[in-house]
Write a protein that holds these residues in place. Structure first.
Motif, PDB file in Angstrom:
ATOM      1  N   LEU A  75       0.850  -1.189   0.000  1.00 22.07           N
ATOM      2  CA  LEU A  75       0.000   0.000   0.000  1.00 22.07           C
ATOM      3  C   LEU A  75       0.883   1.235   0.000  1.00 22.07           C
ATOM      4  CD1 LEU A  75      -2.789   1.380   0.225  1.00 22.07           C
ATOM      5  CD2 LEU A  75      -2.526   1.290   2.711  1.00 22.07           C
ATOM      6  N   LEU A  76       0.676   2.087  -0.996  1.00 18.16           N
ATOM      7  CA  LEU A  76       1.382   3.364  -1.079  1.00 18.16           C
ATOM      8  C   LEU A  76       0.411   4.465  -0.669  1.00 18.16           C
ATOM      9  CD1 LEU A  76       4.204   4.499  -2.212  1.00 18.16           C
ATOM     10  CD2 LEU A  76       2.815   5.263  -4.149  1.00 18.16           C
ATOM     11  N   VAL A  77       0.684   5.132   0.440  1.00 11.84           N
ATOM     12  CA  VAL A  77      -0.118   6.284   0.857  1.00 11.84           C
ATOM     13  C   VAL A  77       0.501   7.512   0.211  1.00 11.84           C
ATOM     14  CG1 VAL A  77      -0.951   7.668   2.785  1.00 11.84           C
ATOM     15  CG2 VAL A  77      -0.764   5.180   3.024  1.00 11.84           C
ATOM     16  N   HIS A  78      -0.248   8.159  -0.668  1.00 15.72           N
ATOM     17  CA  HIS A  78       0.284   9.255  -1.484  1.00 15.72           C
ATOM     18  C   HIS A  78      -0.231  10.606  -0.996  1.00 15.72           C
ATOM     19  CE1 HIS A  78       1.574  11.611  -4.903  1.00 15.72           C
ATOM     20  NE2 HIS A  78       0.326  12.021  -5.091  1.00 15.72           N
ATOM     21  N   VAL A  79       0.702  11.557  -0.853  1.00 10.86           N
ATOM     22  CA  VAL A  79       0.372  12.928  -0.458  1.00 10.86           C
ATOM     23  C   VAL A  79       0.727  13.837  -1.635  1.00 10.86           C
ATOM     24  CG1 VAL A  79       0.635  14.707   1.294  1.00 10.86           C
ATOM     25  CG2 VAL A  79       1.025  12.299   1.903  1.00 10.86           C
ATOM     26  N   HIS A  80      -0.292  14.388  -2.270  1.00  9.85           N
ATOM     27  CA  HIS A  80      -0.072  15.180  -3.482  1.00  9.85           C
ATOM     28  C   HIS A  80       0.581  16.522  -3.179  1.00  9.85           C
ATOM     29  CE1 HIS A  80      -3.277  18.146  -2.737  1.00  9.85           C
ATOM     30  NE2 HIS A  80      -4.049  17.141  -2.331  1.00  9.85           N
ATOM     31  N   GLY A  81       1.126  17.129  -4.222  1.00  4.03           N
ATOM     32  CA  GLY A  81       1.723  18.455  -4.100  1.00  4.03           C
ATOM     33  C   GLY A  81       0.710  19.548  -4.396  1.00  4.03           C
ATOM     34  N   GLY A  82       1.237  20.780  -4.506  1.00  2.87           N
ATOM     35  CA  GLY A  82       0.377  21.928  -4.796  1.00  2.87           C
ATOM     36  C   GLY A  82       0.626  23.102  -3.880  1.00  2.87           C
ATOM     37  N   LEU A 143      -9.032  -2.207   2.166  1.00  2.00           N
ATOM     38  CA  LEU A 143      -8.533  -1.489   0.995  1.00  2.00           C
ATOM     39  C   LEU A 143      -8.114  -2.444  -0.124  1.00  2.00           C
ATOM     40  CD1 LEU A 143      -6.361   1.180   2.846  1.00  2.00           C
ATOM     41  CD2 LEU A 143      -8.609   1.526   1.814  1.00  2.00           C
ATOM     42  N   GLY A 144      -8.379  -3.729   0.068  1.00  2.00           N
ATOM     43  CA  GLY A 144      -7.992  -4.703  -0.945  1.00  2.00           C
ATOM     44  C   GLY A 144      -6.509  -4.987  -0.946  1.00  2.00           C
ATOM     45  N   VAL A 145      -5.900  -4.901   0.236  1.00  2.00           N
ATOM     46  CA  VAL A 145      -4.467  -5.109   0.387  1.00  2.00           C
ATOM     47  C   VAL A 145      -4.255  -6.272   1.346  1.00  2.00           C
ATOM     48  CG1 VAL A 145      -2.294  -4.031   1.120  1.00  2.00           C
ATOM     49  CG2 VAL A 145      -4.061  -2.649   0.018  1.00  2.00           C
ATOM     50  N   MET A 146      -3.228  -7.072   1.120  1.00  4.71           N
ATOM     51  CA  MET A 146      -2.943  -8.198   2.006  1.00  4.71           C
ATOM     52  C   MET A 146      -2.736  -7.707   3.437  1.00  4.71           C
ATOM     53  SD  MET A 146      -0.556 -10.764  -0.280  1.00  4.71           S
ATOM     54  CE  MET A 146       0.766  -9.587  -0.465  1.00  4.71           C
ATOM     55  N   ALA A 147      -3.166  -8.503   4.395  1.00  6.44           N
ATOM     56  CA  ALA A 147      -3.177  -8.085   5.798  1.00  6.44           C
ATOM     57  C   ALA A 147      -1.797  -7.712   6.322  1.00  6.44           C
ATOM     58  CB  ALA A 147      -3.788  -9.180   6.662  1.00  6.44           C
ATOM     59  N   ASP A 148      -0.761  -8.357   5.784  1.00  7.68           N
ATOM     60  CA  ASP A 148       0.590  -8.085   6.273  1.00  7.68           C
ATOM     61  C   ASP A 148       1.419  -7.276   5.270  1.00  7.68           C
ATOM     62  OD1 ASP A 148       0.827 -10.010   4.346  1.00  7.68           O
ATOM     63  OD2 ASP A 148       2.273 -11.250   5.452  1.00  7.68           O
ATOM     64  N   ALA A 149       0.745  -6.621   4.343  1.00 13.20           N
ATOM     65  CA  ALA A 149       1.449  -5.870   3.300  1.00 13.20           C
ATOM     66  C   ALA A 149       2.173  -4.651   3.878  1.00 13.20           C
ATOM     67  CB  ALA A 149       0.466  -5.415   2.231  1.00 13.20           C
ATOM     68  N   PRO A 150       3.324  -4.308   3.308  1.00 10.97           N
ATOM     69  CA  PRO A 150       4.037  -3.114   3.771  1.00 10.97           C
ATOM     70  C   PRO A 150       3.318  -1.835   3.351  1.00 10.97           C
ATOM     71  CG  PRO A 150       5.108  -4.006   1.832  1.00 10.97           C
ATOM     72  CD  PRO A 150       4.043  -4.991   2.220  1.00 10.97           C
ATOM     73  N   ILE A 151       3.495  -0.798   4.163  1.00  9.36           N
ATOM     74  CA  ILE A 151       2.951   0.525   3.865  1.00  9.36           C
ATOM     75  C   ILE A 151       4.117   1.467   3.567  1.00  9.36           C
ATOM     76  CG2 ILE A 151       1.696   2.514   4.769  1.00  9.36           C
ATOM     77  CD1 ILE A 151       0.016   0.581   6.403  1.00  9.36           C
ATOM     78  N   ILE A 152       4.043   2.136   2.438  1.00  9.58           N
ATOM     79  CA  ILE A 152       5.069   3.089   2.023  1.00  9.58           C
ATOM     80  C   ILE A 152       4.402   4.449   1.917  1.00  9.58           C
ATOM     81  CG2 ILE A 152       6.718   3.683   0.212  1.00  9.58           C
ATOM     82  CD1 ILE A 152       6.053   0.401  -0.395  1.00  9.58           C
ATOM     83  N   LEU A 153       5.019   5.451   2.480  1.00  8.62           N
ATOM     84  CA  LEU A 153       4.480   6.814   2.448  1.00  8.62           C
ATOM     85  C   LEU A 153       5.193   7.601   1.361  1.00  8.62           C
ATOM     86  CD1 LEU A 153       2.580   8.892   3.745  1.00  8.62           C
ATOM     87  CD2 LEU A 153       4.375   9.361   5.439  1.00  8.62           C
ATOM     88  N   ALA A 161       6.852  17.601   2.174  1.00  5.88           N
ATOM     89  CA  ALA A 161       6.980  18.179   3.515  1.00  5.88           C
ATOM     90  C   ALA A 161       6.008  17.497   4.468  1.00  5.88           C
ATOM     91  CB  ALA A 161       6.718  19.685   3.477  1.00  5.88           C
ATOM     92  N   ILE A 162       4.774  17.302   4.011  1.00  9.92           N
ATOM     93  CA  ILE A 162       3.774  16.668   4.866  1.00  9.92           C
ATOM     94  C   ILE A 162       4.160  15.220   5.148  1.00  9.92           C
ATOM     95  CG2 ILE A 162       1.367  15.957   5.014  1.00  9.92           C
ATOM     96  CD1 ILE A 162       0.639  18.451   3.371  1.00  9.92           C
ATOM     97  N   ALA A 163       4.584  14.483   4.106  1.00 14.92           N
ATOM     98  CA  ALA A 163       4.945  13.076   4.293  1.00 14.92           C
ATOM     99  C   ALA A 163       6.123  12.929   5.247  1.00 14.92           C
ATOM    100  CB  ALA A 163       5.264  12.436   2.944  1.00 14.92           C
ATOM    101  N   ALA A 164       7.151  13.752   5.077  1.00 18.23           N
ATOM    102  CA  ALA A 164       8.312  13.681   5.970  1.00 18.23           C
ATOM    103  C   ALA A 164       7.923  14.042   7.393  1.00 18.23           C
ATOM    104  CB  ALA A 164       9.424  14.598   5.470  1.00 18.23           C
ATOM    105  N   GLY A 165       7.064  15.040   7.535  1.00 17.89           N
ATOM    106  CA  GLY A 165       6.597  15.408   8.872  1.00 17.89           C
ATOM    107  C   GLY A 165       5.787  14.309   9.524  1.00 17.89           C
ATOM    108  N   VAL A 166       4.958  13.633   8.739  1.00 21.69           N
ATOM    109  CA  VAL A 166       4.181  12.506   9.264  1.00 21.69           C
ATOM    110  C   VAL A 166       5.116  11.376   9.690  1.00 21.69           C
ATOM    111  CG1 VAL A 166       2.580  10.661   8.609  1.00 21.69           C
ATOM    112  CG2 VAL A 166       2.042  13.032   8.039  1.00 21.69           C
ATOM    113  N   ALA A 167       6.146  11.093   8.884  1.00 22.88           N
ATOM    114  CA  ALA A 167       7.101  10.037   9.236  1.00 22.88           C
ATOM    115  C   ALA A 167       7.817  10.359  10.546  1.00 22.88           C
ATOM    116  CB  ALA A 167       8.108   9.848   8.106  1.00 22.88           C
ATOM    117  N   LEU A 168       8.188  11.612  10.737  1.00 19.80           N
ATOM    118  CA  LEU A 168       8.824  12.025  11.996  1.00 19.80           C
ATOM    119  C   LEU A 168       7.866  11.835  13.171  1.00 19.80           C
ATOM    120  CD1 LEU A 168      10.581  15.281  10.759  1.00 19.80           C
ATOM    121  CD2 LEU A 168      11.759  13.247  11.614  1.00 19.80           C
ATOM    122  N   ARG A 169       6.619  12.222  12.985  1.00 17.24           N
ATOM    123  CA  ARG A 169       5.631  12.101  14.070  1.00 17.24           C
ATOM    124  C   ARG A 169       5.350  10.642  14.396  1.00 17.24           C
ATOM    125  NH1 ARG A 169      -0.429  14.791  13.735  1.00 17.24           N
ATOM    126  NH2 ARG A 169      -1.286  13.934  15.686  1.00 17.24           N
TER     127      ARG A 169
END
Length: 322
Positions: A75-82, A143-153, A161-169
């Motif tokens: 699962l790739l959690v995507h944070v768009h730009g703008g 979400l239709g993802v395997m129960a033990d699937a990795p999550i990538i942000l 900026a938001i993704a890096a901040g979320v990873a820090l938190r």
């Protein structure tokens, strides 16, 4: 900046709209026109589903892109730009990028429709993406993802900026849910002091003028020191972050602050992979996904997703053998 720009990218960017971020009514009117013309992606075999994630008594909107059949292996959690003020999970460029990434990697892509500044300054968008990431870790199968699937942000530009901040938190709170972090041409530092930023006035795509207004909108209601969850370049420690890919465009006001982020991550022993692409402009992986220069950036991001899946599988196998 005098570096040579790839000719195919230059042609794509020639008519790219430049918006006055001090005139938000006009920006919102432009955004409405774009939204009205946006249609689901035509990437073969990829479905698109709008969902509301129920988090702490409120809904966070998102769009899920995934293969029609079978459970996704990541699962790739995507944070768009703008620039913190624009974009959505279904704007034409983001929509196409998410669907293409799902098709090419086999991962499901969850694009978060986080709240935008200036109507919703920090920490609104950050909180939405943080909540969506935690929610996703507990609801993979929904979400239709395997129960033990990795999550990538994954974050692009201001989404970086938001993704890096979320990873820090997540790290600070002890939530070990990320198998990887990908930052594409990330916004990093509100101080705007890097050489590439200082030399960007009047340049292509994104400049110090736009960056200044963008940060002002995002941090509008915050007093005192700017938190590192908002501007990750202000963080004092990066140890404990997941393996990270940072992709950087050579012709980009944001180039040097991303280089500095990578350097400091490496000093803190983060498994960081840094790639910089000659001839590329800010956002080339998104705007130029159908030309060679942009496709090269995306191929490296696909490989990072595959590497995170492989490493996650190896960790699981070692745990099962104990």
């Amino acid at each position: 900046m005098s570096a040579r720009i790839d000719s195919e990218l230059a042609a794509l960017y020639a008519d790219f709209p430049r918006l006055d971020l001090t005139d938000m009514p006009s920006v919102r009117a432009f955004e409405g026109k774009i939204a009205a013309g946006s249609r689901p992606s035509t990437e073969g075999g990829i479905s698109e589903q709008a969902i509301d994630l129920e988090v702490a008594g409120r809904a966070v909107s998102a769009v899920l892109f995934r293969h029609d059949e079978g459970s996704a292996h990541a699962l790739l959690v995507h944070v768009h730009g703008g620039g913190f003020v624009l974009g959505s999970a279904t704007d034409p460029h983001t929509r196409a990028w998410c669907a293409r990434t799902a098709r090419e990697t086999g991962a499901a892509v969850l694009a978060v429709d986080y709240r935008l500044a200036p109507e919703h300054p920090y920490p609104a968008g950050h909180d939405d993406c943080h909540a969506a990431t935690i929610w996703s870790s507990a609801h993979r199968e929904e979400l239709g993802v395997m129960a033990d699937a990795p999550i990538i942000l994954h974050g692009q530009s201001a989404g970086g900026a938001i993704a890096a901040g979320v990873a820090l938190r997540l790290r600070d709170d002890g939530h070990d849910v990320l198998a990887g972090l990908i930052l594409d041409c990330p916004v990093v530092d509100d101080r705007l002091e890097s050489a590439s930023m200082q030399r960007s006035a009047g340049g292509p795509v994104w400049t110090i003028e736009e960056a200044t207004v963008s940060w002002r909108h995002y941090l509008a209601r915050n007093e005192g020191p700017v938190p590192s969850y908002a501007a990750p370049g202000r963080a004092t420690a990066f140890a404990g972050l997941p393996p990270t890919l940072i992709t950087i465009n050579l012709v980009d006001a944001l180039r040097d602050e991303a280089l500095e982020l990578a350097r400091r991550m490496a000093l803190d022993e983060v498994d960081v992979d840094l790639r910089m692409y000659a001839g590329s402009l800010h956002g080339s992986a998104l705007v130029g996904m159908d030309v060679a220069a942009g496709a090269a950036i995306n191929r490296d991001q696909y490989l990072a997703i595959a590497a995170a899946v492989k490493a996650h599988k190896q960790i699981r196998e070692r745990e099962e053998q104990r």
